[in-house]
Design an enzyme around this catalytic site. Sequence first.
Site, short mmCIF file in Angstrom:
data_model
loop_
_atom_site.label_atom_id
_atom_site.label_comp_id
_atom_site.label_asym_id
_atom_site.label_seq_id
_atom_site.Cartn_x
_atom_site.Cartn_y
_atom_site.Cartn_z
CD GLU A 147 -2.99 -1.08 2.27
OE1 GLU A 147 -4.12 -1.60 2.09
OE2 GLU A 147 -2.67 -0.53 3.33
CD GLU A 303 -4.41 -5.82 2.39
OE1 GLU A 303 -5.15 -5.04 3.05
OE2 GLU A 303 -3.17 -5.77 2.44
#
Length: 675
Positions: A147, A303
């Site tokens: 991320e 995710e």
Amino acid sequence: MRGTGIHFGGDYNPEQWPEEVWAEDLKLMKAAHVTMVTAGIFSWAKVEPRPGEWDFGWFDRVMDGLAGAGIDVCLATMTASPPPWLSRAHPGILPEDPDGRRRWPGGRQHYCPSSPVYRAHAVRLVEQLATRYAGHPALAMWHVGNEYGCHTRQCFCEVSAEDFRTWLRDRYETIEALNEAWSTAFWSQQYGDFDEVLPPRTAPTFPNPAQQLDYLRFGDAALRACYLAEKEVLDRLTPGVPVTTNLMPQHKPVDAFAWSAHMDAMALDFYQDPYAADDHIRAGYVFDLMRSARSGQPWLLLEQAPGAVNWRPRNGPKPPGAMRLWSWQAIAQGADAVLFFQWRQSLGGAEKFHSAMLPHGGTDTRTFREVQGLGRELASLPEIAGTRSRASVALLADWHSWWALEVDSKPSTALDHSEIALAHYRPLFEAGVACDVVPPQRELTGYRLVVVPNLYLLTARDAERLTAYVRGGGHLVVSFFSGIVDEHDRVHPGGCPAPLRRLLGLRVEEFWPLDAGRTVAVGGGRYTGAADLWSEAIDLEGAEALACFAEGELAGRPAVTRHAYGRGAVWYVGTRLEAELMRALLDDVREAAGVAPVLPGLPAGVQATVREDPEGRYGRFTFLLNHRTEAVEVALPAPMTDALADTPEAAAAPADRITLAGRGVAVLTDAGRIP
């Protein structure tokens, strides 16, 4: 990727648990039909507990156990969260905010992306990993970092300042070119040397807008340099193993289109909000962007949450059926993997209340039963993997325009790129129209319709690309405040929107942003209703008015126009129409462009998409997803069978109508069960 079928699984963090739990993990993963896990994301401190001292023995056992269970590993490079010893020994790696305040360890992503010390230690770790696990039977893919830009979006320290100056020298070559691009004659900002340039730190008033824009570009490049430094090692030591990283949805610091050229597959983390009634539309936009970024290649949902998250102000669980529905939505829009954060719910730490595939309550829970059911369904349809979607509509998105739009000193601070984009995407999604989300540099000739929500920043080259598209017979919709500035945030001379003025057949004399909460009436037959946020004083120069402002200072002046140009036509919207009017307009434009929905007559709240086998082995898969909580009946254009039907008999029986339960999903095929 290796293997066949839709990958299913989640983040696996065995370092949080005693080793005797690992055997149970493998047994339950098999029971849940898990085929892939992402491992090692936050393992740096455990594999390198002290500088240069490596302890991979425990991770060897993890990898070997997963291989023995037949579970693929998307192996993380472990560099997302440096261990405490690194920042203690080298505090200069810690990031600083625009006020010069240091961000300390104790969370994650506590590193300056430009830090050569951080990058050197990260690359050294990746060399150890790649050397050790090259050829390991579990290794299916590499997951670099995690991320990027989630917490440290930009750093403003002295290390970043020097890196920024290097970046500027490469971009502009001379200080005179920088001064011209940044309009430094304004406010006595002219530089005599690159060494005088600083990041746009907190200033007494607005920092230079062009400087801010370039720092956003630089911040993206600095994060990407971290990724590329690790990818170089992986490509060299494990050639042939695909490399990716997990991007975030509508994530301003990271230009997904720029990164896509360096990713072997696009990968996304997306957490739908159970309390947002229409979050599936935002998901649709992001999923279409992921699919489009590499020209339709299947992508990975790395995710999502099985239930509640821990980081919103109110963290509600997903209602029964929502996790299944939203997982199938990703697949329906091109995903070839559905993974979760995380496999086993943590007992401690900041995310202990974040849901997991295996909750605190164990296997006798609704969440685990739903996980098992979804895994079983995905395992039953391996033929979907590798199929692709085609769209005849493109919606343009551009990070450089986004960055420039939301820098301060604009006619309105209420202009939000993401909200404007979704306002244009929503009517296409609700009409059941397949849509790509692409940058303005993409080849457009294959699309029947192109929608431009807002391109405040538009280069002359991209403006000519749009003009050529319409001249050649394309249909184009352009909305307000587009074509205003060039790549340096300098207003195009010649009257707004200068590079599109001839194409649009109009001139915008003045911008009239609306006050907070105010609406303005719009009148024009079918396009009669309300608008908000923005209005413009438009003078026609060949275009025709389809609707006009019906009140206020602009009463009687055009609000929506159409202009025939070459063999095509272009529509311009000088305000933000309410949802019903925007749907009416785009429905009419679609009809003119010959764009049909995937299925005609879809009930409200039902999504329809198609994926096709490019090799023609399995034909078409038509996905129906009911985003409503009550059952609906859908008429089909021809008899089809539902591969997800409850019984083999039902799955083999073609029908020309289907009933979808609330939050129901159907995967329809044209000719009986899939071979």
